[in-house]
Scaffold this motif. Structure first.
Motif, PDB file in Angstrom:
ATOM      1  N   UNK A 117       0.819  -1.200   0.000  1.00 57.04           N
ATOM      2  CA  UNK A 117       0.000   0.000   0.000  1.00 57.04           C
ATOM      3  C   UNK A 117       0.853   1.251   0.000  1.00 57.04           C
ATOM      4  N   UNK A 118       0.307   2.340  -0.561  1.00 55.14           N
ATOM      5  CA  UNK A 118       1.028   3.614  -0.565  1.00 55.14           C
ATOM      6  C   UNK A 118       1.017   4.204   0.833  1.00 55.14           C
ATOM      7  N   UNK A 119       2.140   4.700   1.320  1.00 55.91           N
ATOM      8  CA  UNK A 119       2.155   5.317   2.651  1.00 55.91           C
ATOM      9  C   UNK A 119       1.335   6.597   2.655  1.00 55.91           C
ATOM     10  N   UNK A 120       0.704   6.872   3.775  1.00 58.51           N
ATOM     11  CA  UNK A 120      -0.158   8.046   3.897  1.00 58.51           C
ATOM     12  C   UNK A 120       0.673   9.304   4.151  1.00 58.51           C
ATOM     13  N   UNK A 121       0.165  10.434   3.685  1.00 52.77           N
ATOM     14  CA  UNK A 121       0.773  11.729   3.984  1.00 52.77           C
ATOM     15  C   UNK A 121      -0.344  12.755   4.071  1.00 52.77           C
ATOM     16  N   UNK A 122      -0.085  13.867   4.747  1.00 54.28           N
ATOM     17  CA  UNK A 122      -1.130  14.890   4.843  1.00 54.28           C
ATOM     18  C   UNK A 122      -0.761  16.113   4.007  1.00 54.28           C
ATOM     19  N   UNK A 123      -1.743  16.967   3.794  1.00 51.56           N
ATOM     20  CA  UNK A 123      -1.568  18.113   2.902  1.00 51.56           C
ATOM     21  C   UNK A 123      -0.544  19.099   3.442  1.00 51.56           C
ATOM     22  N   UNK A 124      -0.523  19.276   4.764  1.00 58.22           N
ATOM     23  CA  UNK A 124       0.396  20.248   5.363  1.00 58.22           C
ATOM     24  C   UNK A 124       1.841  19.867   5.084  1.00 58.22           C
ATOM     25  N   UNK A 125       2.172  18.574   5.197  1.00 61.04           N
ATOM     26  CA  UNK A 125       3.562  18.213   4.965  1.00 61.04           C
ATOM     27  C   UNK A 125       3.910  18.231   3.484  1.00 61.04           C
ATOM     28  N   UNK A 126       2.933  17.985   2.626  1.00 65.85           N
ATOM     29  CA  UNK A 126       3.190  18.109   1.188  1.00 65.85           C
ATOM     30  C   UNK A 126       3.509  19.566   0.841  1.00 65.85           C
ATOM     31  N   UNK A 127       2.785  20.484   1.489  1.00 60.50           N
ATOM     32  CA  UNK A 127       3.040  21.915   1.279  1.00 60.50           C
ATOM     33  C   UNK A 127       4.423  22.295   1.801  1.00 60.50           C
ATOM     34  N   UNK A 165       9.502  16.098   1.685  1.00 60.76           N
ATOM     35  CA  UNK A 165       9.787  16.214   0.250  1.00 60.76           C
ATOM     36  C   UNK A 165       9.188  15.028  -0.497  1.00 60.76           C
ATOM     37  N   UNK A 166       9.290  13.830   0.085  1.00 59.46           N
ATOM     38  CA  UNK A 166       8.701  12.645  -0.544  1.00 59.46           C
ATOM     39  C   UNK A 166       7.194  12.798  -0.641  1.00 59.46           C
ATOM     40  N   UNK A 167       6.570  13.376   0.370  1.00 60.92           N
ATOM     41  CA  UNK A 167       5.124  13.616   0.325  1.00 60.92           C
ATOM     42  C   UNK A 167       4.781  14.554  -0.820  1.00 60.92           C
ATOM     43  N   UNK A 168       5.607  15.576  -1.022  1.00 54.46           N
ATOM     44  CA  UNK A 168       5.384  16.506  -2.133  1.00 54.46           C
ATOM     45  C   UNK A 168       5.533  15.803  -3.478  1.00 54.46           C
ATOM     46  N   UNK A 169       6.530  14.926  -3.601  1.00 57.85           N
ATOM     47  CA  UNK A 169       6.709  14.182  -4.852  1.00 57.85           C
ATOM     48  C   UNK A 169       5.520  13.273  -5.126  1.00 57.85           C
ATOM     49  N   UNK A 170       5.025  12.612  -4.092  1.00 56.48           N
ATOM     50  CA  UNK A 170       3.848  11.755  -4.268  1.00 56.48           C
ATOM     51  C   UNK A 170       2.642  12.587  -4.684  1.00 56.48           C
ATOM     52  N   UNK A 171       2.429  13.700  -4.002  1.00 47.64           N
ATOM     53  CA  UNK A 171       1.296  14.575  -4.315  1.00 47.64           C
ATOM     54  C   UNK A 171       1.404  15.102  -5.745  1.00 47.64           C
ATOM     55  N   UNK A 172       2.607  15.433  -6.173  1.00 45.56           N
ATOM     56  CA  UNK A 172       2.819  15.981  -7.512  1.00 45.56           C
ATOM     57  C   UNK A 172       2.614  14.939  -8.603  1.00 45.56           C
ATOM     58  N   UNK A 173       2.620  13.666  -8.212  1.00 46.11           N
ATOM     59  CA  UNK A 173       2.426  12.592  -9.177  1.00 46.11           C
ATOM     60  C   UNK A 173       1.079  11.891  -9.008  1.00 46.11           C
ATOM     61  N   UNK A 174       0.110  12.620  -8.431  1.00 52.32           N
ATOM     62  CA  UNK A 174      -1.263  12.137  -8.420  1.00 52.32           C
ATOM     63  C   UNK A 174      -1.729  11.403  -7.190  1.00 52.32           C
TER      64      UNK A 174
END
Length: 409
Positions: free
Chosen positions: A298-308, A376-385
């Motif tokens: 499963x994909x690890x979870x991340x929240x919007x604040x850390x992606x920002x 940063x990994x959370x941002x990369x995941x968010x940037x890739x959908x």
């Protein structure tokens, strides 16, 4: 890659020349080369012949491009250069992995395949720790290729010339280096010779091209036609003969799809055909490159604040090389189907994170906080959908993930 250049109708050349005349009137086109580039003399020679063949007056400007900083010349700086000091850049290194392009630039066909190779100096006799040392140029594709090899000590130099010299002096057993730098070094030191082998990495394959800005986009077609003629009459082979990579050093990881992209004019997509940050991990086993597991999970979870927050960290530490829009500049793109394809990914989230947290940023590898790397990994995941959720991504979760990095839904 070969020089299979497409002919264009004479009417197209005439139209392009008319458009060019409206921009430059009777002034000679200013062709710039990169300061300190080992291929500068070749770039100048090809430029003179190509523009003469096209019937376009041109003058070589050797100092039109600024030296940049330790990380190189940015796309923003190049855009400014093409808007003021230069009309065309000769010797622009373009790759299917990270083509260093922006929507403002257009490119000619490639006139020389100038990739990264592995070299040794048989008569250098490295001693002690140097026997297990690989030299590479700091913050360059050579460093990205070299760090993927097992059980070696990395010897970083500031220039490609010094990287070659590290092998010549026995400071390293071998080096990953740009092949034009090897040629330039041998020209400056005639007795010196090196054994050359393929670097076995998708990130090793590059082409030298002409780059055009918006003001001179009309130049691309007549210059492509000129390169076509120079290729057909053998002149281009003569010009590039001493700079051509040995056949045994050409890596099979460059395929026909990659070659096709160098026959296109404008960069069609920032995703390009790049095989991703860790694609070299799946390269030829003979090169002893690290392999990364690709089990499903499963994909690890991340929240919007850390992606920002990750985006802010990325902008400060990563964007110079990977691009403000993750499009790739002097390092691979980190967004799009080549990085996170819809299916059949070769990379895992954990594999990417492990590389990121160990080797990045290039000037301070592994020196950031674990949680900053996770953000940063959370941002990369968010940037890739991938979608943000309620749980925060930790470094341990990212490191342990064996999920393939397919684009999120």
């Amino acid at each position: 890659m070969n020089h299979s250049l497409n002919r264009i109708p004479a009417a197209s050349v005439l139209a392009a020349c008319v458009a060019l005349t409206s921009v430059h009137a009777t002034a000679a086109v200013k062709v710039c080369t990169f300061p300190g580039s080992p291929s500068a003399s070749l770039d100048e020679a090809v430029a003179r012949d190509a523009f003469a063949q096209a019937g376009i007056a041109a003058t070589i400007v050797k100092h039109g491009i600024g030296d940049g900083d330790d990380d190189g010349v940015s796309l923003k700086e190049l855009d400014k250069t093409l808007a003021r000091e230069c009309d065309v850049i000769a010797g622009f290194p373009r790759s299917a992995v990270a083509d260093g392009s922006s929507s403002k630039l257009q490119f000619s066909h490639g006139y020389l395949r100038a990739g990264y190779v592995s070299i040794e100096a048989p008569d250098a006799a490295p001693q002690g720790a140097a026997k297990n040392t690989v030299a590479a140029t700091y913050a360059s594709p050579a460093q990205l290729i070299a760090v993927q090899q097992r059980s070696v000590k990395l010897h970083l130099e500031n220039t490609s010339a010094l990287t070659v010299e590290a092998v010549a002096k026995g400071q390293a057993q071998r080096a990953i280096v740009w092949y034009p730098a090897v040629v330039a070094y041998q020209l400056a030191h005639p007795p010196r010779r090196f054994t050359v082998a393929a670097a076995h990495s998708p990130y090793a394959d590059w082409q030298l091209v002409f780059a055009f800005g918006p003001r001179t986009a009309a130049l691309r077609q007549p210059i492509d036609a000129a390169l076509d003629k120079l290729s057909n009459n053998g002149r281009l082979v003569t010009l590039t003969h001493d700079w051509a990579m040995p056949a045994h050093a050409l890596d099979a990881t460059a395929n026909d799809d990659d070659a096709a992209r160098f026959r296109d004019g404008p960069a069609a997509s920032h995703a390009v055909a790049q095989h991703a940050l860790l694609a070299m991990a799946d390269a030829n086993e003979a090169g002893d490159f690290v392999k990364i597991a690709a089990d499903a999970s499963g994909a690890p979870s991340f929240d919007q604040a850390q992606a920002t927050h990750g985006k802010q960290l990325y902008s400060a530490a990563c964007a110079k090389c990977h691009g403000a829009q993750l499009q790739g500049v002097t390092a691979p793109a980190l967004q799009g189907p080549a990085f996170a394809p819809a299916s059949n990914a070769r990379l895992t989230i954990g594999g990417v994170f492990n590389y990121l947290s160990t080797n990045m940023p290039a000037d301070k590898p592994g020196k950031m906080k674990d949680q900053d790397y996770a953000d940063i990994m959370a941002f990369l995941l968010y940037s890739n959908g991938y979608h943000a959720g309620g749980g925060k991504l930790t470094a341990d979760d990212a490191r342990a993930s064996t999920m393939k990095l397919n684009a999120g839904k």
